[in-house]
Design a protein around this motif. Structure first.
Motif, PDB file in Angstrom:
ATOM      1  N   LYS A 126      -5.528  -2.985 -14.021  1.00 39.44           N
ATOM      2  CA  LYS A 126      -6.526  -3.671 -13.361  1.00 39.44           C
ATOM      3  C   LYS A 126      -5.921  -4.468 -11.850  1.00 39.44           C
ATOM      4  O   LYS A 126      -4.735  -4.615 -11.862  1.00 39.44           O
ATOM      5  CB  LYS A 126      -6.519  -5.045 -14.093  1.00 39.44           C
ATOM      6  CG  LYS A 126      -7.576  -5.966 -13.772  1.00 39.44           C
ATOM      7  CD  LYS A 126      -8.024  -7.171 -14.551  1.00 39.44           C
ATOM      8  CE  LYS A 126      -9.045  -8.203 -13.997  1.00 39.44           C
ATOM      9  NZ  LYS A 126      -9.298  -9.118 -15.044  1.00 39.44           N
ATOM     10  N   GLY A 127      -6.737  -4.247 -10.928  1.00 38.96           N
ATOM     11  CA  GLY A 127      -6.190  -4.730  -9.492  1.00 38.96           C
ATOM     12  C   GLY A 127      -5.643  -3.536  -8.702  1.00 38.96           C
ATOM     13  O   GLY A 127      -5.475  -4.189  -7.752  1.00 38.96           O
ATOM     14  N   THR A 128      -5.206  -2.439  -9.383  1.00 36.18           N
ATOM     15  CA  THR A 128      -4.524  -1.558  -8.290  1.00 36.18           C
ATOM     16  C   THR A 128      -5.592  -1.153  -7.255  1.00 36.18           C
ATOM     17  O   THR A 128      -6.723  -0.699  -7.714  1.00 36.18           O
ATOM     18  CB  THR A 128      -4.343  -0.460  -9.112  1.00 36.18           C
ATOM     19  OG1 THR A 128      -3.209  -0.818 -10.484  1.00 36.18           O
ATOM     20  CG2 THR A 128      -3.575   0.834  -8.381  1.00 36.18           C
ATOM     21  N   LEU A 156     -19.048   6.008  -9.349  1.00 34.41           N
ATOM     22  CA  LEU A 156     -17.725   5.698  -9.315  1.00 34.41           C
ATOM     23  C   LEU A 156     -17.295   4.305  -9.422  1.00 34.41           C
ATOM     24  O   LEU A 156     -16.172   3.676  -9.828  1.00 34.41           O
ATOM     25  CB  LEU A 156     -16.775   6.372  -8.278  1.00 34.41           C
ATOM     26  CG  LEU A 156     -16.801   7.981  -8.333  1.00 34.41           C
ATOM     27  CD1 LEU A 156     -16.171   8.644  -7.194  1.00 34.41           C
ATOM     28  CD2 LEU A 156     -15.982   8.580  -9.605  1.00 34.41           C
ATOM     29  N   ASP A 157     -18.050   3.290  -8.722  1.00 37.21           N
ATOM     30  CA  ASP A 157     -17.931   1.973  -8.676  1.00 37.21           C
ATOM     31  C   ASP A 157     -17.780   1.315 -10.149  1.00 37.21           C
ATOM     32  O   ASP A 157     -17.029   0.465 -10.370  1.00 37.21           O
ATOM     33  CB  ASP A 157     -18.738   1.439  -7.674  1.00 37.21           C
ATOM     34  CG  ASP A 157     -18.640  -0.247  -7.510  1.00 37.21           C
ATOM     35  OD1 ASP A 157     -17.768  -0.558  -7.254  1.00 37.21           O
ATOM     36  OD2 ASP A 157     -19.496  -1.024  -8.217  1.00 37.21           O
ATOM     37  N   ASP A 167      -9.557  -2.008  -8.072  1.00 39.62           N
ATOM     38  CA  ASP A 167      -9.924  -2.609  -6.781  1.00 39.62           C
ATOM     39  C   ASP A 167     -10.270  -1.380  -5.819  1.00 39.62           C
ATOM     40  O   ASP A 167      -9.450  -0.784  -5.178  1.00 39.62           O
ATOM     41  CB  ASP A 167      -8.802  -3.468  -5.823  1.00 39.62           C
ATOM     42  CG  ASP A 167      -9.480  -4.315  -4.898  1.00 39.62           C
ATOM     43  OD1 ASP A 167     -10.661  -4.149  -4.280  1.00 39.62           O
ATOM     44  OD2 ASP A 167      -8.710  -4.829  -3.981  1.00 39.62           O
ATOM     45  N   VAL A 168     -11.510  -0.965  -5.703  1.00 35.73           N
ATOM     46  CA  VAL A 168     -12.066   0.140  -5.051  1.00 35.73           C
ATOM     47  C   VAL A 168     -12.709   0.045  -3.710  1.00 35.73           C
ATOM     48  O   VAL A 168     -13.388  -0.968  -3.419  1.00 35.73           O
ATOM     49  CB  VAL A 168     -13.344   0.672  -5.999  1.00 35.73           C
ATOM     50  CG1 VAL A 168     -13.755   2.259  -5.560  1.00 35.73           C
ATOM     51  CG2 VAL A 168     -12.654   0.894  -7.411  1.00 35.73           C
ATOM     52  N   GLU A 169     -12.119   0.873  -2.989  1.00 36.55           N
ATOM     53  CA  GLU A 169     -12.804   1.088  -1.652  1.00 36.55           C
ATOM     54  C   GLU A 169     -13.174   2.462  -1.222  1.00 36.55           C
ATOM     55  O   GLU A 169     -12.453   3.392  -1.541  1.00 36.55           O
ATOM     56  CB  GLU A 169     -11.888   0.455  -0.474  1.00 36.55           C
ATOM     57  CG  GLU A 169     -12.480   0.632   1.112  1.00 36.55           C
ATOM     58  CD  GLU A 169     -11.232  -0.011   1.969  1.00 36.55           C
ATOM     59  OE1 GLU A 169     -11.898   0.165   3.113  1.00 36.55           O
ATOM     60  OE2 GLU A 169     -10.505  -0.574   1.659  1.00 36.55           O
ATOM     61  N   PHE A 170     -14.630   2.895  -0.608  1.00 34.05           N
ATOM     62  CA  PHE A 170     -14.878   4.069  -0.486  1.00 34.05           C
ATOM     63  C   PHE A 170     -14.864   4.110   1.046  1.00 34.05           C
ATOM     64  O   PHE A 170     -15.231   3.503   2.053  1.00 34.05           O
ATOM     65  CB  PHE A 170     -16.285   4.110  -0.743  1.00 34.05           C
ATOM     66  CG  PHE A 170     -16.611   4.205  -2.366  1.00 34.05           C
ATOM     67  CD1 PHE A 170     -16.370   5.110  -2.993  1.00 34.05           C
ATOM     68  CD2 PHE A 170     -17.061   3.021  -2.859  1.00 34.05           C
ATOM     69  CE1 PHE A 170     -16.802   5.173  -4.363  1.00 34.05           C
ATOM     70  CE2 PHE A 170     -17.154   2.711  -4.270  1.00 34.05           C
ATOM     71  CZ  PHE A 170     -16.964   3.777  -5.127  1.00 34.05           C
ATOM     72  N   ILE A 171     -14.442   5.543   1.407  1.00 33.01           N
ATOM     73  CA  ILE A 171     -14.383   5.911   2.598  1.00 33.01           C
ATOM     74  C   ILE A 171     -15.304   7.377   2.503  1.00 33.01           C
ATOM     75  O   ILE A 171     -15.160   8.255   1.951  1.00 33.01           O
ATOM     76  CB  ILE A 171     -13.079   6.727   3.333  1.00 33.01           C
ATOM     77  CG1 ILE A 171     -12.251   5.450   3.138  1.00 33.01           C
ATOM     78  CG2 ILE A 171     -13.236   7.311   4.801  1.00 33.01           C
ATOM     79  CD1 ILE A 171     -10.591   5.968   3.626  1.00 33.01           C
TER      80      ILE A 171
END
Length: 215
Positions: A126-128, A156-157, A167-171
């Motif tokens: 969690k939180g990675t 994927l979210d 902790d997801v961010e998309f490019i």
């Protein structure tokens, strides 16, 4: 030193847009962490088995009761969970195939989402931070005609954030087929701009994560 879990899933090798951007991120990451560790999985070159009855049932049974088949299948799930738990950051290349992710990436998710460990009330990773390069041949952004066909970032979210707690961010490099599809010739400039932005973002996020982990 920091550990990066890097997963690629594109079938297109050196012609892959998602692999090019994950390579940019990784190059900057390794420059910031020259003594660090990278755990790499190329799911196209070495696909994982899809979740079967033995692997699924083993996840809900006491290991002491596992059959030999369950024990073997569960050992892989544990190994994948450990790789995720060891990571200080996760990098995933997720091209769009038929409006969603490659089946090989889905197989990784099915194996690594382990209820009571990596998933559940207190996910072990969690939180990675997780950077996902979600490339696509056309345009699927808000307001476009095919917005409703986009099942990569939406899925994927839920899987990475909702199930694994990352902790997801998309490019998102878009229009990646513009240079090979004559019907998209008038979109080449937009495609090039999207690719340039993706590489720039990958570099900046790698630096930012490195600084955050070093603090």
């Amino acid at each position: 030193m920091a550990t990066l879990l890097h997963i690629d899933s594109s079938l297109n090798g050196d012609n892959s847009a998602s692999r090019a951007v994950t390579a940019t991120f990784r190059k900057e990451w390794e420059a910031q962490h020259p003594g660090g560790t990278v755990i790499y999985r190329d799911l196209a070159a070495e696909p994982l088995p899809h979740l079967d009855t033995a692997a699924a049932s083993a996840g809900f049974a006491d290991p002491a009761t596992h059959t030999p088949e369950q024990a073997e299948a569960f050992a892989l799930r544990v190994k994948l969970a450990e790789e995720l738990e060891q990571a200080d950051a996760v990098l995933i290349g997720a091209p769009m195939y038929n409006f969603t992710i490659p089946s090989t990436l889905k197989a990784w998710l099915d194996q690594v989402i382990l209820m009571g460990r990596t998933s559940g009330e207190n996910p072990s990773a969690k939180g990675t931070p997780a950077i996902v390069v979600a490339s696509r041949g056309g345009g699927y952004g808000p307001g476009t005609p095919r917005e409703s066909f986009e099942f990569v970032t939406t899925y994927l979210d839920k899987a990475l954030n909702g199930a694994l707690g990352l902790d997801v961010e998309f490019i998102v490099p878009e229009l990646t087929l513009a240079r090979v599809n004559p019907a998209m010739a008038d979109l080449v400039e937009l495609a090039d701009a999207s690719a340039a932005k993706a590489h720039e973002t990958a570099t900046s996020r790698a630096k930012e994560l490195a600084a955050r982990l070093a603090a």
